[in-house]
Write a protein that holds these residues in place. Structure first.
Motif, PDB file in Angstrom:
ATOM      1  N   GLY A  35       0.869  -1.023   0.608  1.00 29.35           N
ATOM      2  CA  GLY A  35       0.101  -0.006  -0.159  1.00 29.35           C
ATOM      3  C   GLY A  35       0.637   1.038  -0.102  1.00 29.35           C
ATOM      4  O   GLY A  35       0.713   2.427  -0.831  1.00 29.35           O
ATOM      5  N   LEU A  36       2.139   0.813   0.890  1.00 32.85           N
ATOM      6  CA  LEU A  36       2.264   2.363   1.006  1.00 32.85           C
ATOM      7  C   LEU A  36       3.658   2.284  -0.457  1.00 32.85           C
ATOM      8  O   LEU A  36       3.526   3.793  -1.325  1.00 32.85           O
ATOM      9  CB  LEU A  36       4.110   1.983   1.656  1.00 32.85           C
ATOM     10  N   ALA A  37       4.281   1.655  -1.067  1.00 35.10           N
ATOM     11  CA  ALA A  37       4.977   1.846  -2.265  1.00 35.10           C
ATOM     12  C   ALA A  37       3.486   2.214  -3.350  1.00 35.10           C
ATOM     13  O   ALA A  37       3.572   3.300  -3.912  1.00 35.10           O
ATOM     14  CB  ALA A  37       5.086   0.505  -2.599  1.00 35.10           C
ATOM     15  N   CYS A  38       2.426   1.251  -3.679  1.00 36.68           N
ATOM     16  CA  CYS A  38       1.597   1.862  -4.489  1.00 36.68           C
ATOM     17  C   CYS A  38       1.022   3.541  -4.075  1.00 36.68           C
ATOM     18  O   CYS A  38       0.548   4.600  -5.405  1.00 36.68           O
ATOM     19  CB  CYS A  38       0.756   1.599  -4.059  1.00 36.68           C
ATOM     20  N   ALA A  78      11.167   0.253   3.637  1.00 35.33           N
ATOM     21  CA  ALA A  78      10.172  -0.090   1.985  1.00 35.33           C
ATOM     22  C   ALA A  78      10.504   1.954   1.856  1.00 35.33           C
ATOM     23  O   ALA A  78      10.122   2.027   0.809  1.00 35.33           O
ATOM     24  CB  ALA A  78       9.413  -0.146   2.807  1.00 35.33           C
ATOM     25  N   THR A  79      10.354   2.773   3.006  1.00 36.44           N
ATOM     26  CA  THR A  79      10.010   3.888   2.697  1.00 36.44           C
ATOM     27  C   THR A  79      11.406   4.657   1.816  1.00 36.44           C
ATOM     28  O   THR A  79      11.289   5.238   0.744  1.00 36.44           O
ATOM     29  CB  THR A  79       9.717   5.189   3.907  1.00 36.44           C
ATOM     30  N   ASN A  80      12.537   4.163   2.767  1.00 40.65           N
ATOM     31  CA  ASN A  80      13.851   4.515   1.556  1.00 40.65           C
ATOM     32  C   ASN A  80      13.787   3.934   0.110  1.00 40.65           C
ATOM     33  O   ASN A  80      14.601   4.874  -0.724  1.00 40.65           O
ATOM     34  CB  ASN A  80      15.236   3.855   3.133  1.00 40.65           C
ATOM     35  N   GLN A  81      13.530   2.246   0.059  1.00 42.38           N
ATOM     36  CA  GLN A  81      13.465   2.153  -1.054  1.00 42.38           C
ATOM     37  C   GLN A  81      12.311   2.472  -1.973  1.00 42.38           C
ATOM     38  O   GLN A  81      12.715   3.120  -3.364  1.00 42.38           O
ATOM     39  CB  GLN A  81      13.137   1.013  -1.112  1.00 42.38           C
ATOM     40  N   ASP A  84      13.886   6.266  -2.521  1.00 44.02           N
ATOM     41  CA  ASP A  84      15.345   5.557  -3.449  1.00 44.02           C
ATOM     42  C   ASP A  84      14.389   5.337  -5.174  1.00 44.02           C
ATOM     43  O   ASP A  84      15.580   6.041  -6.096  1.00 44.02           O
ATOM     44  CB  ASP A  84      16.250   4.579  -3.361  1.00 44.02           C
ATOM     45  N   HIS A  85      14.005   4.271  -5.632  1.00 46.82           N
ATOM     46  CA  HIS A  85      13.255   4.605  -6.722  1.00 46.82           C
ATOM     47  C   HIS A  85      12.882   6.089  -7.538  1.00 46.82           C
ATOM     48  O   HIS A  85      13.001   6.801  -8.005  1.00 46.82           O
ATOM     49  CB  HIS A  85      11.953   3.960  -6.406  1.00 46.82           C
ATOM     50  N   LEU A  86      12.629   6.892  -6.274  1.00 47.44           N
ATOM     51  CA  LEU A  86      11.972   8.440  -7.153  1.00 47.44           C
ATOM     52  C   LEU A  86      12.816   8.825  -7.580  1.00 47.44           C
ATOM     53  O   LEU A  86      12.395   9.470  -8.203  1.00 47.44           O
ATOM     54  CB  LEU A  86      11.148   8.960  -5.931  1.00 47.44           C
ATOM     55  N   ARG A  87      13.841   9.216  -6.463  1.00 52.94           N
ATOM     56  CA  ARG A  87      15.011  10.558  -6.906  1.00 52.94           C
ATOM     57  C   ARG A  87      16.055   9.674  -8.091  1.00 52.94           C
ATOM     58  O   ARG A  87      15.649  10.673  -9.336  1.00 52.94           O
ATOM     59  CB  ARG A  87      16.094  10.134  -5.592  1.00 52.94           C
ATOM     60  N   SER A  88      15.601   8.150  -8.051  1.00 49.27           N
ATOM     61  CA  SER A  88      16.248   7.131  -9.819  1.00 49.27           C
ATOM     62  C   SER A  88      15.365   8.098 -10.881  1.00 49.27           C
ATOM     63  O   SER A  88      16.240   7.748 -11.754  1.00 49.27           O
ATOM     64  CB  SER A  88      16.598   6.129  -9.564  1.00 49.27           C
ATOM     65  N   LYS A  89      14.300   7.890 -10.454  1.00 49.57           N
ATOM     66  CA  LYS A  89      13.538   8.041 -11.643  1.00 49.57           C
ATOM     67  C   LYS A  89      13.759   9.510 -11.974  1.00 49.57           C
ATOM     68  O   LYS A  89      13.243  10.257 -12.889  1.00 49.57           O
ATOM     69  CB  LYS A  89      11.704   7.507 -11.132  1.00 49.57           C
ATOM     70  N   ARG A  90      13.633  10.209 -11.308  1.00 53.03           N
ATOM     71  CA  ARG A  90      12.920  11.619 -10.969  1.00 53.03           C
ATOM     72  C   ARG A  90      14.454  11.976  -9.991  1.00 53.03           C
ATOM     73  O   ARG A  90      14.651  12.832  -9.677  1.00 53.03           O
ATOM     74  CB  ARG A  90      11.853  12.745 -10.577  1.00 53.03           C
ATOM     75  N   LEU A 130      -0.684  14.303  -6.798  1.00 55.77           N
ATOM     76  CA  LEU A 130       0.044  15.473  -6.218  1.00 55.77           C
ATOM     77  C   LEU A 130       1.266  14.667  -6.958  1.00 55.77           C
ATOM     78  O   LEU A 130       1.728  14.370  -6.812  1.00 55.77           O
ATOM     79  CB  LEU A 130      -0.082  14.728  -4.459  1.00 55.77           C
ATOM     80  N   PRO A 131       2.090  16.279  -6.041  1.00 55.36           N
ATOM     81  CA  PRO A 131       3.439  15.838  -7.146  1.00 55.36           C
ATOM     82  C   PRO A 131       4.313  15.460  -5.538  1.00 55.36           C
ATOM     83  O   PRO A 131       3.216  15.641  -4.434  1.00 55.36           O
ATOM     84  CB  PRO A 131       3.928  17.512  -6.861  1.00 55.36           C
ATOM     85  N   PRO A 132       5.389  14.180  -6.194  1.00 52.75           N
ATOM     86  CA  PRO A 132       5.800  13.580  -4.990  1.00 52.75           C
ATOM     87  C   PRO A 132       6.358  13.777  -4.197  1.00 52.75           C
ATOM     88  O   PRO A 132       6.097  13.127  -3.312  1.00 52.75           O
ATOM     89  CB  PRO A 132       7.038  13.406  -6.271  1.00 52.75           C
ATOM     90  N   GLY A 133       6.825  15.350  -3.981  1.00 51.31           N
ATOM     91  CA  GLY A 133       7.147  16.136  -2.225  1.00 51.31           C
ATOM     92  C   GLY A 133       6.052  15.648  -1.441  1.00 51.31           C
ATOM     93  O   GLY A 133       5.991  15.295  -0.561  1.00 51.31           O
ATOM     94  N   CYS A 134       4.929  16.397  -1.666  1.00 56.16           N
ATOM     95  CA  CYS A 134       4.028  16.582  -0.872  1.00 56.16           C
ATOM     96  C   CYS A 134       3.414  15.461  -0.684  1.00 56.16           C
ATOM     97  O   CYS A 134       2.204  14.748   0.617  1.00 56.16           O
ATOM     98  CB  CYS A 134       3.207  18.034  -1.102  1.00 56.16           C
TER      99      CYS A 134
END
Lengths: 188, 239
Positions: A35-38, A78-81, A84-90, A130-134
């Motif tokens: 759920g968190l990852a989705c 999981a949060t860090n993963q 990281d995924h978002l950072r590598s993507k953007r 929503l934008p990824p940050g908020c």
């Protein structure tokens, strides 16, 4: 047996490769982490992230000391993963939360209360926009119940930034759930 | 006298109990006289309450199979070697996954074939992130599928002729759905059902290929004879 002791015992069984032990960890925690990852990275990439979380967890089980519950340990992993995924993507994500502060405020959704009973599916859809940050701050605070201090540590932002991002996320969701600015304004 | 501009940013903090007593006094005094800010507070509270009720999401079954496929080799070095039963279990799970994914794909395809299926010409019904996710997936998934297909082709003999034939037929069905979904999107780029159908079909193809790889892994580790027996049993079931 306390939660920490039960978790440590289960982790010991995993380390000893007892059949079914790691599957028990997966079954107990995968739904929350999925759920968190989705919600953080999107449904289409959440399966890969979840798989990576449990493979990392399996490799790092030796580092688990029972100082927090296994669920909390996995949640941080999981949060860090996801981040990281978002950072590598953007690559821009690192600056995303700062950029959001400079964005024009979300459109006002009119006078008085404009949000009725919130349908969960509508909320999930609005959340995805929503934008990824908020979005990350909102999910961690309002869905997962983390405190601003913890969110600040995980995202590498100040508590105050976490609070302002949370407010922006809620206001944007309010607008989206009211049917967008035009419908909301006409409702006022 | 505080204005709405001063008070609105503090409404979230008010809900979360994070205001000092001085701030609380100012905010409450403003709310007593301002309908607009009272409305926002009610809305934010509804959003917050709804967020708390968002439930965990059970992941699809094949995710565990993929995790287990990576984790088991480590286990094999320790206490337990994979057994023939593991291979049979893996085969049964694969059959279930392959069948389910093909059904999902066919189901999604029927949505775009059904007369009167909702097609929003403006595209407003599809969230921007969903459109972006599907388009992204469509662009990037080809490479992943090619890699998986190569691996599956290399090890296909290990499945046995019957299971391999079933695999190829499943892939053919899914490929048909992918082609038709792309064609439908070509004709109506804003079609939500066509985009959903493409999304499901691409996911199904990756799912079937990954589950097949996992099965081949299990069969390599397990008892070959029992695996062949399982494959033969699968052949009978699928006929």
């Amino acid at each position: 047996m306390s939660v920490a002791h039960a978790d440590l015992a289960l982790v010991e069984e995993c380390r000893a490769n007892r059949p079914g032990a790691f599957e028990a960890v997966y079954r107990a925690h995968a739904p929350r982490l999925f759920g968190l990852a989705c919600r953080l990275v999107g449904r289409s990439e959440a399966e890969d992230v979840l798989q990576e979380v449990f493979l990392t967890a399996h490799r790092k089980l030796g580092l688990y000391r029972g100082e927090s519950s296994l669920g909390t340990w996995l949640f941080r992993l999981a949060t860090n993963q996801c981040l990281d995924h978002l950072r590598s993507k953007r690559a821009r994500f690192a600056a995303m939360t700062d950029e959001l502060d400079a964005e024009p405020p979300a459109p006002h959704a009119g006078v008085g209360a404009v949000v009725g009973v919130v349908d969960r599916l509508d909320l999930e859809r609005a959340l995805a926009d929503l934008p990824p940050g908020c979005r990350a701050v909102f999910v961690l605070h309002d869905v997962e119940g983390c405190e601003h201090r913890e969110i600040g540590e995980m995202l590498g932002i100040a508590d105050g930034t976490s609070k302002s991002q949370l407010h922006k996320a809620r206001m944007r969701l309010r607008t989206a759930l009211a049917g967008g600015p035009s419908r909301a304004e006409s409702a006022s | 006298m505080s204005t709405c501009h001063d008070i609105e940013p503090q409404l979230s903090e008010l809900l979360d109990g994070g205001l000092s007593s001085a701030e609380l006094g100012l905010v409450e005094a403003h709310l007593a006289t301002c309908e607009r800010c009272r409305g926002i507070r009610r809305d934010l509270e509804r959003v917050r309450r709804a967020a708390r009720s968002l439930a965990p999401m059970p992941p699809p079954a094949h995710v565990w199979l993929e995790v287990a496929g990576h984790v088991h080799p480590a286990a094999a070095d320790g206490a337990r070697r994979p057994t023939a039963t593991d291979a049979r279990v893996a085969m049964r799970q694969w059959i279930g996954i392959a069948a389910m994914l093909v059904l999902v794909t066919i189901g999604a395809y029927f949505v775009i074939r059904t007369p009167g299926a909702p097609v929003d010409p403006s595209g407003n019904a599809a969230s921007a992130s969903f459109v972006e996710a599907v388009d992204d997936m469509d662009k990037t998934v080809d490479e992943k599928i090619k890699k998986l297909e190569t691996l599956v082709k290399e090890g296909k003999d290990r499945l046995g002729p019957e299971a391999a034939a079933t695999l190829m037929s499943s892939i053919e069905t899914i490929d048909g759905a992918i082609a038709k979904s792309r064609a439908a999107l070509g004709q109506a780029p804003a079609s939500v059902p066509a985009r959903e159908s493409l999304f499901e079909a691409l996911k199904a193809k990756v799912g079937v290929l990954q589950a097949t790889l996992n099965l081949m892994n299990e069969m390599r580790k397990g008892d070959q004879a029992a695996a062949a027996e399982a494959a033969a049993a699968f052949g009978k079931k699928s006929s």
